[in-house]
Enzyme design. Structure first.
Site, PDB file in Angstrom:
ATOM      1  N   ASP A 204       6.548 -22.149  -5.170  1.00 17.67           N
ATOM      2  CA  ASP A 204       7.935 -22.590  -5.032  1.00 17.67           C
ATOM      3  C   ASP A 204       8.088 -23.276  -3.676  1.00 17.67           C
ATOM      4  OD1 ASP A 204       7.931 -20.627  -3.098  1.00 17.67           O
ATOM      5  OD2 ASP A 204       9.649 -19.527  -3.905  1.00 17.67           O
ATOM      6  N   ASP A 206      10.540 -22.931  -0.190  1.00 17.64           N
ATOM      7  CA  ASP A 206      11.539 -22.087   0.455  1.00 17.64           C
ATOM      8  C   ASP A 206      12.182 -22.814   1.630  1.00 17.64           C
ATOM      9  OD1 ASP A 206      10.635 -19.442  -0.943  1.00 17.64           O
ATOM     10  OD2 ASP A 206       8.803 -20.257  -0.065  1.00 17.64           O
ATOM     11  N   ASP A 309      13.994 -21.828  -3.258  1.00 19.22           N
ATOM     12  CA  ASP A 309      14.811 -20.776  -2.647  1.00 19.22           C
ATOM     13  C   ASP A 309      15.553 -21.359  -1.445  1.00 19.22           C
ATOM     14  OD1 ASP A 309      13.946 -18.820  -4.418  1.00 19.22           O
ATOM     15  OD2 ASP A 309      12.320 -18.134  -3.108  1.00 19.22           O
TER      16      ASP A 309
END
Ligand code: CTP
Ligand code: MN
Ligand code: MN
Ligand code: MN
Length: 364
Positions: A204, A206, A309
């Site tokens: 992912d 962040d 995120d």
């Protein structure tokens, strides 16, 4: 081995946060095996074994040379018992029977598959395994029982299982920056997580978001989410409010305002990528991107689903959040363990707290 290397080995610090842990190291075969044993323990919810194998793997990653014999490993922190047997077997036979058995084990393989889906933790995966779920088609038959998060995770699992490249992460960064700056032009954004540690791929991307004036941050994530939605670039999001009550020294729970999202990252050749400030997609494009399974999107996909995120912190907590969100998970766990045990300080991603002063202040 030179005497100097032997000395470095016997002086290996026991806390991972006191060692350099390079991405590329000398004992990959052994650490891969130990990490499979760690994941297998994790899937069985055996925390002690999980931590034991994780610590041994972490130690060997910091070793400045390739292990040649078990004798060299015997004084290394966390490398005793079961781990020593694994190390010896790999040194002698190039592989470990127990690890090979695990890799072919149906429970292990299914848990890997299921926990690999966004929104699915070990508990859920265990339950599904017991209910007879073995693959994604099994899961699709029970879609009505899934959470919204799991439905999105399942829908986009092909994209999400692919690693995010640094180039993609940078384009996500540009998208996040362009979006947030529409509302707060001088907002401060830092990419954290694995990419901040120098990794070239991740699962992912962040980000930490802050501003000297806390008022500027209020409602910012809602605004950003709203705008991305109108652009058809948001495939899923979950906003978590800041919970000041949880923000205590005793809690390792992170209570920053956070947005867990899946964005549709336009491919580098796509019109969205040229200048999103000026260029706006029409509503038909937005519809197509928001509903990837609709027929006219099947042939010409111009985007990739990427997990993002977004974490908002007041400036005063930014340093702690930066430390906490840079990772790795094991480094953070060890840093907190070191603070608490050796310094009597409680560290989380909001601050560093003196436990003695704190209990004193609670008493009076
Ligand atoms: N983290 C946290 N609170 C959360 C989630 C994550 O403090 N609720 C921290 C973890 O300590 C982790 C870091 O944020 O070290 C980044 O988390 P994550 O994205 O899961 O891992 P990465 O190290 O970035 O690795 P990957 O490339 O797999 O994303
Ligand atoms: Mn990450
Ligand atoms: Mn991860
Ligand atoms: Mn993350």
């Amino acid at each position: 081995l030179s005497a100097a290397t032997e000395v470095r080995c016997s002086q290996m610090p026991t806390y991972a946060c006191h060692r350099r842990t390079p991405l590329n190291h000398h004992n990959q075969t052994i650490t891969n095996a130990l990490e499979i044993l760690a994941r297998s323990a994790f899937f069985q919810e055996s925390d002690v074994r999980y931590l034991g194998f994780t610590r041994a793997a972490s130690t060997l990653k910091a070793l400045p040379y390739k292990l040649q014999s078990v004798n060299q490993a015997k004084d290394l922190p966390w490398c005793g018992g079961h781990c020593m047997i694994v190390i010896q077997e790999i040194l002698e036979h190039g592989m470990c029977r127990e690890v090979e058995v695990i890799k072919n084990n149906e429970h292990y393989q299914t848990m890997e598959l299921l926990t690999g889906i966004y929104g699915v933790g070990v508990r859920t995966a265990q339950r599904w395994f017991k209910e007879g779920i073995r693959n994604l088609s099994d899961l699709k038959t029970m879609e009505c029982k899934l959470t919204a998060e799991q439905v999105s995770g399942l829908r986009h699992c092909k994209d999400l299982q692919q690693q995010v490249t640094l180039e993609e992460a940078e384009r996500v960064g540009q998208l996040v920056k362009d979006t947030l700056q529409r509302f707060v032009p001088d907002v401060h954004i830092t990419m954290t997580g694995g990419f901040r540690r120098g990794k070239e791929v991740g699962h992912d991307v962040d980000f930490l978001i802050t501003h000297p004036n806390e008022n500027a941050l209020s409602g910012l994530l809602e605004d950003a989410v709203g705008w991305l939605e109108t652009q058809g670039l948001l495939l899923y999001h979950h906003l978590k409010k800041r919970k000041p009550a949880l923000r205590s020294a005793s809690s390792s729970m992170d209570s920053h305002e956070t947005c867990y999202a899946i964005v549709a990252l336009p491919s580098s050749s796509s019109p969205w990528n040229t200048d999103i400030e000026v260029k706006k997609c029409n509503s038909e494009d937005a519809e197509r991107i928001a509903h990837p399974e609709s027929p006219n999107s099947l042939n010409s996909r111009t985007w990739k689903a990427v997990r993002v995120d977004l974490v908002v912190t007041p400036q005063a907590e930014h340093a702690y959040a930066l430390l906490g969100w840079t990772g790795s998970k094991h480094f953070e766990r060890e840093l907190r363990r070191y603070s608490l045990r050796e310094k009597k300080l409680s560290l989380n991603s909001h601050g560093l707290y003196d436990l003695e002063k704190l209990s004193g202040s609670l008493e009076c």
